[in-house]
Write a protein that holds these residues in place. Structure first.
Motif, mmCIF file in Angstrom:
data_model
loop_
_atom_site.group_PDB
_atom_site.id
_atom_site.type_symbol
_atom_site.label_atom_id
_atom_site.label_comp_id
_atom_site.label_asym_id
_atom_site.label_seq_id
_atom_site.Cartn_x
_atom_site.Cartn_y
_atom_site.Cartn_z
ATOM 1 N N ASP A 1 0.839 -1.210 0.000
ATOM 2 C CA ASP A 1 0.000 0.000 0.000
ATOM 3 C C ASP A 1 0.871 1.256 0.000
ATOM 4 O OD1 ASP A 1 -2.269 -1.451 -0.015
ATOM 5 O OD2 ASP A 1 -2.735 -1.224 2.122
ATOM 6 N N THR B 1 2.256 1.870 -3.310
ATOM 7 C CA THR B 1 1.210 2.390 -4.215
ATOM 8 C C THR B 1 0.964 3.872 -3.940
ATOM 9 O OG1 THR B 1 0.196 0.220 -4.118
ATOM 10 C CG2 THR B 1 -1.158 1.971 -5.014
ATOM 11 N N TYR B 2 0.882 4.253 -2.627
ATOM 12 C CA TYR B 2 0.665 5.656 -2.283
ATOM 13 C C TYR B 2 1.833 6.508 -2.790
ATOM 14 C CZ TYR B 2 -3.111 4.059 0.778
ATOM 15 O OH TYR B 2 -4.251 3.491 1.258
ATOM 16 N N ILE C 1 1.304 7.145 -6.321
ATOM 17 C CA ILE C 1 0.243 8.157 -6.516
ATOM 18 C C ILE C 1 0.811 9.547 -6.237
ATOM 19 C CG2 ILE C 1 -1.962 9.012 -5.599
ATOM 20 C CD1 ILE C 1 -2.667 6.010 -5.068
ATOM 21 N N ALA C 2 1.604 9.652 -5.143
ATOM 22 C CA ALA C 2 2.209 10.944 -4.801
ATOM 23 C C ALA C 2 3.123 11.413 -5.930
ATOM 24 C CB ALA C 2 2.986 10.823 -3.483
ATOM 25 N N LEU D 1 7.514 7.749 2.082
ATOM 26 C CA LEU D 1 6.723 6.507 1.994
ATOM 27 C C LEU D 1 7.579 5.364 1.464
ATOM 28 C CD1 LEU D 1 3.320 7.814 0.598
ATOM 29 C CD2 LEU D 1 3.599 6.449 2.659
#
Lengths: 497, 136
Positions: free
Chosen positions: A20, A23-24, A27-28, A90
């Motif tokens: 996750d 993935t974040y 996206i960022a 992240l």
């Protein structure tokens, strides 16, 4: 944990969280790219010829607009820096968690194996040291018993009893040693990990290279084949069974399932029938009607035959070794044949198995695509699965008991993967169980499976929700289930050379 | 000392542990089978019981004569399946089975409309419900 279940992997597992985070971070990154582009376009707008051409018409407004645009560009640039920093953070955190998990897993394996080794050697020493004393003690008791029988029934009775005394004392000593080791394995199950690691070390020493677990099993197969053991065949017969011949006990456990516990009932039913078959085993396929067609549940039984010499029954020690050694196994071809005979086609399939059945079920899921089947789920109870490379599209629920030695036979824990949920239950030690294999019983696994429904663990809830397409049938059991036309059993027999 | 032979010897010794620890004695199995047969007859002697089966766990591939499964079909009137389960558990607990570690119960009403299943009732719970058992 309040329900006594320990859950690793799955949708709420560490690997899923790390995935996750990655993935974040992606996206960022994409948001950052958009901000970057927006800032670039805004900057370009303030100096573009159409805007410059309007400046002489309204210099004050133009200056104000340019000031605002500059401010917006600076704010976008600050946001961009923050978003890029978040993405990096992240990614770094995900990497750190993955590394920490790897170290933690390694440390855990090391602790388990180390503690197991110490316990194993201490008890081997204790056994060897105490065996003569135990034997002498039993021999003394047998001698006293012989003397008593001599006093009661005469000289012949005394000499008969004395003749049998050494053998009886030996049997009792072996039984004592067996009980002691049984209690030890029930209370300190990490000894099993140590035994497996020990076997791997011995095989590696003999092979003069460090062997993986499947390679170790392969070397055992090669060794056995020299003396005619562990010879699987390429050919296996699969024949639809007559359900009217089901034994009453097997009918009692037959069910069109609506829960994971029900799946374990069907396992007991086919295991019962297979154990009553002198030279064969059995598979069960349950058709579940759905709104869009059918889904199918395939049940594979556990080991029934421990003779190293392979014969007609494919649910045997030979298949155990071939499956865990990542060899081809005739049992997998039998599953393929049964699916074809049942007319499964490309409908969704859930594989289910207890013990060897679980290994076969999950192994089959790795080959299903190449065999032309759509296996989406696998449920395994009491099976060593850690070395099987489960495809990402197959959702696996593995149920284990903490002191069941069978899931430990691969010497390691199941990997924490988003699609593999492992539920481990503590069901008590030697004070609760008679015999080292008692925690492996499918009846005890049925009870543990019953606890899943009330679990609040996110991984368990996710995997149970994903099983909906298979557990929403009419929920029949016993006679009505047998007569429903939804259940087909297949007798399977290895064609021996 | 031949190390290779010793290593093989150790591997064989460890492999021997499984049957040594997992196999029940033939005497225990024979005594359990005889007691289960008598228990079946005893349960079937009741008018309301139309079918009864008593067996021990073999699901691991090894015999476990202390893990008992009782199945039955009963005609229910005033007494529901819960009461029958209690009766079957008690009679099993008080039977001549040499050692009982756990009992599984699966009951169905004779008309097939009701069923009851308790996959595992452990020894400590049985002791609490019916008192300790003299197993010699």
């Amino acid at each position: 944990m309040s329900d006594g279940l320990q859950v690793t992997g799955g949708a709420g597992g560490s690997a899923a969280r790390v995935e996750d985070m990655r993935t974040y971070a992606e996206i960022a990154d994409r948001i950052g790219d958009h901000l970057d582009e927006a800032a670039r376009q805004l900057g370009a707008l303030t100096v573009s010829p159409p805007v410059a051409a309007t400046t002489p018409l309204s210099p004050v407004t133009a200056a104000r607009a340019q000031g605002q645009a500059l401010l917006a560009t600076q704010q976008l640039a600050r946001s961009l820096v923050r978003v890029r920093a978040q993405a990096t953070l992240l990614r770094t955190t995900a990497k750190a968690i993955a590394a920490a998990d790897a170290v933690d897993t390694f440390g855990q394996e090391l602790r388990t194996s180390g503690s197991g080794f110490l316990t194993l050697w201490a008890n081997l020493g204790l056994t060897v040291g105490s065996a003569p004393g135990t034997y002498v003690g039993h021999l003394g008791n047998e001698t006293i018993e012989a003397a008593r029988s001599g006093l009661d029934d005469g000289w012949d009775a005394f000499t008969d009893a004395m003749r049998g005394a050494p053998g009886e004392a030996g049997r009792r000593t072996a039984s004592d040693i067996g009980s002691r080791w049984s209690d030890l394995l029930l209370d300190r199950p990490e000894v099993t990990n140590a035994v497996v690691d020990g076997a791997r070390t011995v095989a590696s020493l003999l092979d003069k290279r460090l062997l993986t677990y499947p390679e170790t099993v392969q070397s055992i197969i090669r060794g056995g084949e020299r003396i005619g053991w562990f010879a699987d065949t390429d050919s296996i017969t699969v024949q639809e069974a007559d359900l009217s011949l089901l034994a009453p006990d097997a009918i009692d456990d037959t069910v069109v399932p609506t829960s994971v516990a029900d799946l374990l009932r069907n396992q007991q039913s086919i295991q019962h029938m297979a154990l009553n078959d002198a030279d064969g085993s059995r598979l069960r396929i349950v058709e579940v009607p759905t709104a869009t067609g059918s889904s199918w549940i395939v049940h594979v039984p556990g080991t029934q035959e421990w003779d190293p010499q392979a014969a007609g029954n494919p649910s045997d020690l030979t298949t155990n070794l071939h499956l865990t050694g990542h060899h081809d196994a005739a049992l997998l071809d039998a599953i393929d044949d049964a699916l074809m005979q049942a007319g499964v086609g490309d409908d969704p399939v859930m594989m289910v198995g207890h013990s060897q059945g679980g290994i076969a079920a999950v192994t089959f899921s790795t080959q299903a695509e190449s065999r032309g089947y759509n296996v989406t789920h696998a449920v395994a109870a009491g099976s060593p699965l850690a070395t099987i490379d489960v495809p990402a599209h197959v959702e696996v629920l593995a149920i284990e008991h903490h002191n069941d030695l069978v899931p430990r036979l691969d010497g390691t824990h199941n990997l924490d993967r988003p699609n593999v949920t492992t539920v481990t239950a503590d069901i008590g030690g030697s004070g609760t169980h008679d015999g080292v294999l008692d925690p492996h019983s499918s009846a005890l696994y049925e009870r543990t499976a019953g606890l899943l429904e009330s679990s609040h663990d996110p991984s368990v809830q996710h995997v149970l929700a994903s099983l909906d397409g298979f557990l929403t049938g009419p929920g029949l059991e016993k006679g009505p289930a047998v007569d429903s036309g939804l259940i087909t059993d297949f007798e399977i027999r290895r064609d021996t050379r | 000392m031949n190390c290779r032979r010793s290593r093989r010897g150790l591997a064989v010794a460890l492999a021997m542990l499984l049957p040594l620890t997992a196999c029940a004695s033939e005497e225990d199995i024979a005594a359990t089978e005889a007691a289960l047969e008598r228990l079946e007859e005893q349960l079937l002697a009741r008018d309301e019981v139309t079918w009864a089966s008593a067996s021990y766990d073999r699901s691991t591939g090894f015999d476990n004569p202390s893990a008992i499964t009782i199945r039955g079909h009963v005609r229910i009137d005033d007494d529901g399946l819960d009461a029958w389960s209690e009766t079957f558990l008690r009679e099993t607990w008080e039977s001549a089975i040499p050692r009982i570690g756990r009992i599984s119960i699966s009951l169905t009403s004779d008309d097939g409309t009701e069923s009851l299943r308790e996959p595992v009732v452990q020894r400590d719970e049985l002791e609490e419900r019916f008192g300790p058992r003299d197993e010699g």
